[in-house]
Design a protein around this motif. Structure first.
Motif, PDB file in Angstrom:
ATOM      1  N   VAL A   8      -6.373   4.283  -1.817  1.00  0.00           N
ATOM      2  CA  VAL A   8      -6.096   5.585  -2.422  1.00  0.00           C
ATOM      3  C   VAL A   8      -6.117   5.460  -3.934  1.00  0.00           C
ATOM      4  CG1 VAL A   8      -4.308   7.362  -2.730  1.00  0.00           C
ATOM      5  CG2 VAL A   8      -4.691   6.366  -0.479  1.00  0.00           C
ATOM      6  N   LYS A   9      -6.690   6.467  -4.587  1.00  0.00           N
ATOM      7  CA  LYS A   9      -6.558   6.591  -6.040  1.00  0.00           C
ATOM      8  C   LYS A   9      -5.672   7.798  -6.292  1.00  0.00           C
ATOM      9  CE  LYS A   9      -8.681   6.866 -10.489  1.00  0.00           C
ATOM     10  NZ  LYS A   9      -9.890   6.784 -11.286  1.00  0.00           N
ATOM     11  N   ALA A  10      -4.486   7.561  -6.820  1.00  0.00           N
ATOM     12  CA  ALA A  10      -3.532   8.632  -7.104  1.00  0.00           C
ATOM     13  C   ALA A  10      -3.858   9.264  -8.448  1.00  0.00           C
ATOM     14  CB  ALA A  10      -2.114   8.086  -7.110  1.00  0.00           C
ATOM     15  N   LEU A  11      -3.818  10.594  -8.478  1.00  0.00           N
ATOM     16  CA  LEU A  11      -4.064  11.366  -9.691  1.00  0.00           C
ATOM     17  C   LEU A  11      -2.810  12.192  -9.971  1.00  0.00           C
ATOM     18  CD1 LEU A  11      -7.619  12.524  -8.558  1.00  0.00           C
ATOM     19  CD2 LEU A  11      -7.081  10.630 -10.098  1.00  0.00           C
ATOM     20  N   GLU A  13       1.890   0.501   0.780  1.00  0.00           N
ATOM     21  CA  GLU A  13       1.858  -0.954   0.981  1.00  0.00           C
ATOM     22  C   GLU A  13       1.739  -1.713  -0.328  1.00  0.00           C
ATOM     23  OE1 GLU A  13       2.097  -2.615   4.062  1.00  0.00           O
ATOM     24  OE2 GLU A  13       2.724  -0.618   4.702  1.00  0.00           O
ATOM     25  N   THR A  14       0.830  -1.274  -1.192  1.00  0.00           N
ATOM     26  CA  THR A  14       0.648  -1.926  -2.497  1.00  0.00           C
ATOM     27  C   THR A  14       0.352  -0.868  -3.550  1.00  0.00           C
ATOM     28  OG1 THR A  14      -1.746  -2.236  -2.290  1.00  0.00           O
ATOM     29  CG2 THR A  14      -0.354  -4.002  -1.422  1.00  0.00           C
ATOM     30  N   GLY A  15       0.551  -1.230  -4.800  1.00  0.00           N
ATOM     31  CA  GLY A  15       0.172  -0.360  -5.904  1.00  0.00           C
ATOM     32  C   GLY A  15       1.264   0.555  -6.396  1.00  0.00           C
ATOM     33  N   ALA A  16       2.519   0.165  -6.249  1.00  0.00           N
ATOM     34  CA  ALA A  16       3.628   1.028  -6.653  1.00  0.00           C
ATOM     35  C   ALA A  16       3.543   1.449  -8.122  1.00  0.00           C
ATOM     36  CB  ALA A  16       4.961   0.343  -6.382  1.00  0.00           C
ATOM     37  N   THR A  17       2.978   0.598  -8.977  1.00  0.00           N
ATOM     38  CA  THR A  17       2.899   0.937 -10.403  1.00  0.00           C
ATOM     39  C   THR A  17       1.461   1.141 -10.875  1.00  0.00           C
ATOM     40  OG1 THR A  17       2.903  -1.396 -11.017  1.00  0.00           O
ATOM     41  CG2 THR A  17       5.045  -0.296 -10.925  1.00  0.00           C
ATOM     42  N   SER A  18       0.553   1.316  -9.930  1.00  0.00           N
ATOM     43  CA  SER A  18      -0.865   1.483 -10.247  1.00  0.00           C
ATOM     44  C   SER A  18      -1.370   2.792  -9.666  1.00  0.00           C
ATOM     45  CB  SER A  18      -1.653   0.313  -9.640  1.00  0.00           C
ATOM     46  OG  SER A  18      -3.047   0.534  -9.751  1.00  0.00           O
ATOM     47  N   ARG A  19      -2.465   3.294 -10.201  1.00  0.00           N
ATOM     48  CA  ARG A  19      -3.115   4.457  -9.595  1.00  0.00           C
ATOM     49  C   ARG A  19      -3.887   4.059  -8.344  1.00  0.00           C
ATOM     50  NH1 ARG A  19      -4.556   9.092 -13.686  1.00  0.00           N
ATOM     51  NH2 ARG A  19      -2.937   8.698 -15.221  1.00  0.00           N
ATOM     52  N   HIS A  20      -4.233   2.780  -8.232  1.00  0.00           N
ATOM     53  CA  HIS A  20      -4.962   2.267  -7.075  1.00  0.00           C
ATOM     54  C   HIS A  20      -3.956   1.704  -6.088  1.00  0.00           C
ATOM     55  CE1 HIS A  20      -8.710   2.815  -9.253  1.00  0.00           C
ATOM     56  NE2 HIS A  20      -8.058   2.343 -10.304  1.00  0.00           N
ATOM     57  N   LYS A  21      -3.913   2.281  -4.888  1.00  0.00           N
ATOM     58  CA  LYS A  21      -2.879   1.955  -3.918  1.00  0.00           C
ATOM     59  C   LYS A  21      -3.484   1.698  -2.546  1.00  0.00           C
ATOM     60  CE  LYS A  21       0.106   5.153  -6.394  1.00  0.00           C
ATOM     61  NZ  LYS A  21       1.000   4.214  -7.023  1.00  0.00           N
ATOM     62  N   LEU A  22      -2.728   1.062  -1.697  1.00  0.00           N
ATOM     63  CA  LEU A  22      -3.029   0.977  -0.277  1.00  0.00           C
ATOM     64  C   LEU A  22      -1.878   1.635   0.455  1.00  0.00           C
ATOM     65  CD1 LEU A  22      -4.399  -2.612   0.489  1.00  0.00           C
ATOM     66  CD2 LEU A  22      -5.642  -0.463   0.588  1.00  0.00           C
ATOM     67  N   ILE A  23      -2.211   2.600   1.310  1.00  0.00           N
ATOM     68  CA  ILE A  23      -1.197   3.210   2.148  1.00  0.00           C
ATOM     69  C   ILE A  23      -1.518   2.878   3.599  1.00  0.00           C
ATOM     70  CG2 ILE A  23      -0.617   5.076   0.549  1.00  0.00           C
ATOM     71  CD1 ILE A  23      -2.287   6.953   2.368  1.00  0.00           C
ATOM     72  N   ALA A  24      -0.487   2.811   4.406  1.00  0.00           N
ATOM     73  CA  ALA A  24      -0.658   2.566   5.835  1.00  0.00           C
ATOM     74  C   ALA A  24      -0.458   3.876   6.574  1.00  0.00           C
ATOM     75  CB  ALA A  24       0.341   1.529   6.321  1.00  0.00           C
ATOM     76  N   ILE A  25      -1.400   4.179   7.479  1.00  0.00           N
ATOM     77  CA  ILE A  25      -1.291   5.342   8.352  1.00  0.00           C
ATOM     78  C   ILE A  25      -1.621   4.881   9.773  1.00  0.00           C
ATOM     79  CG2 ILE A  25      -1.892   7.012   6.540  1.00  0.00           C
ATOM     80  CD1 ILE A  25      -4.707   7.197   7.836  1.00  0.00           C
ATOM     81  N   PRO A  26      -1.140   5.607  10.785  1.00  0.00           N
ATOM     82  CA  PRO A  26      -1.525   5.246  12.151  1.00  0.00           C
ATOM     83  C   PRO A  26      -3.037   5.359  12.320  1.00  0.00           C
ATOM     84  CG  PRO A  26       0.296   6.800  12.169  1.00  0.00           C
ATOM     85  CD  PRO A  26      -0.199   6.713  10.750  1.00  0.00           C
ATOM     86  N   GLU A  27      -3.612   4.441  13.077  1.00  0.00           N
ATOM     87  CA  GLU A  27      -5.057   4.428  13.272  1.00  0.00           C
ATOM     88  C   GLU A  27      -5.569   5.762  13.803  1.00  0.00           C
ATOM     89  OE1 GLU A  27      -8.459   1.550  15.273  1.00  0.00           O
ATOM     90  OE2 GLU A  27      -6.346   1.100  15.570  1.00  0.00           O
ATOM     91  N   ALA A  28      -4.785   6.421  14.646  1.00  0.00           N
ATOM     92  CA  ALA A  28      -5.198   7.706  15.231  1.00  0.00           C
ATOM     93  C   ALA A  28      -5.363   8.797  14.172  1.00  0.00           C
ATOM     94  CB  ALA A  28      -4.184   8.152  16.280  1.00  0.00           C
ATOM     95  N   ALA A  29      -4.737   8.648  13.018  1.00  0.00           N
ATOM     96  CA  ALA A  29      -4.816   9.672  11.978  1.00  0.00           C
ATOM     97  C   ALA A  29      -6.107   9.599  11.170  1.00  0.00           C
ATOM     98  CB  ALA A  29      -3.618   9.560  11.045  1.00  0.00           C
ATOM     99  N   LEU A  30      -6.867   8.511  11.277  1.00  0.00           N
ATOM    100  CA  LEU A  30      -8.083   8.371  10.478  1.00  0.00           C
ATOM    101  C   LEU A  30      -9.101   9.453  10.815  1.00  0.00           C
ATOM    102  CD1 LEU A  30      -9.615   6.818   8.309  1.00  0.00           C
ATOM    103  CD2 LEU A  30     -10.493   5.335  10.102  1.00  0.00           C
ATOM    104  N   ASP A  31      -9.251   9.780  12.082  1.00  0.00           N
ATOM    105  CA  ASP A  31     -10.192  10.838  12.454  1.00  0.00           C
ATOM    106  C   ASP A  31      -9.780  12.179  11.864  1.00  0.00           C
ATOM    107  OD1 ASP A  31     -11.845   9.115  13.840  1.00  0.00           O
ATOM    108  OD2 ASP A  31     -10.882   9.502  15.771  1.00  0.00           O
TER     109      ASP A  31
END
Length: 103
Positions: free
Chosen positions: A14-17, A68-86
């Motif tokens: 994710v890129k947070a704006l 998951e990562t990137g608490a102080t960055s605009r570039h982050k990794l978030i975790a979502i359930p696999e079923a939500a990707l669709d």
């Protein structure tokens, strides 16, 4: 969308704006899911709003989305359930500009 399987979840790049007038998906930027965040990057407020917005937009509970990562960055990794990707892909493809839902 860059998504990486991990157990029953996916990690989504994710890129947070921050400081947007309202939270909304903003399409893809460099393979990352761009998300406008209606909060300032101050004391974790933007991260909280990012997780709240993504969970609500995907019909998930708040505890199903984690930063998951990137608490102080605009570039982050978030975790979502696999079923939500669709659902996420459908939201982005249904929008003419690829931006999808807002909230």
């Amino acid at each position: 969308i860059q998504a990486f399987p991990f157990a029953a979840d996916l990690r989504v790049a994710v890129k947070a704006l921050p400081n947007a007038p309202r939270s909304a998906f903003a399409g893809l930027r460099g393979g990352e899911l761009a998300v406008r965040v209606a909060a300032a990057p101050d004391k974790g407020k933007a991260n909280e709003e990012l997780v709240r917005f993504v969970a609500g937009a995907l019909g998930l509970s708040r505890n199903q989305v984690t930063l998951e990562t990137g608490a102080t960055s605009r570039h982050k990794l978030i975790a979502i359930p696999e079923a939500a990707l669709d659902r996420l892909r459908a939201m982005l493809s249904d929008s003419p500009d690829g931006a999808g839902a807002s909230g």
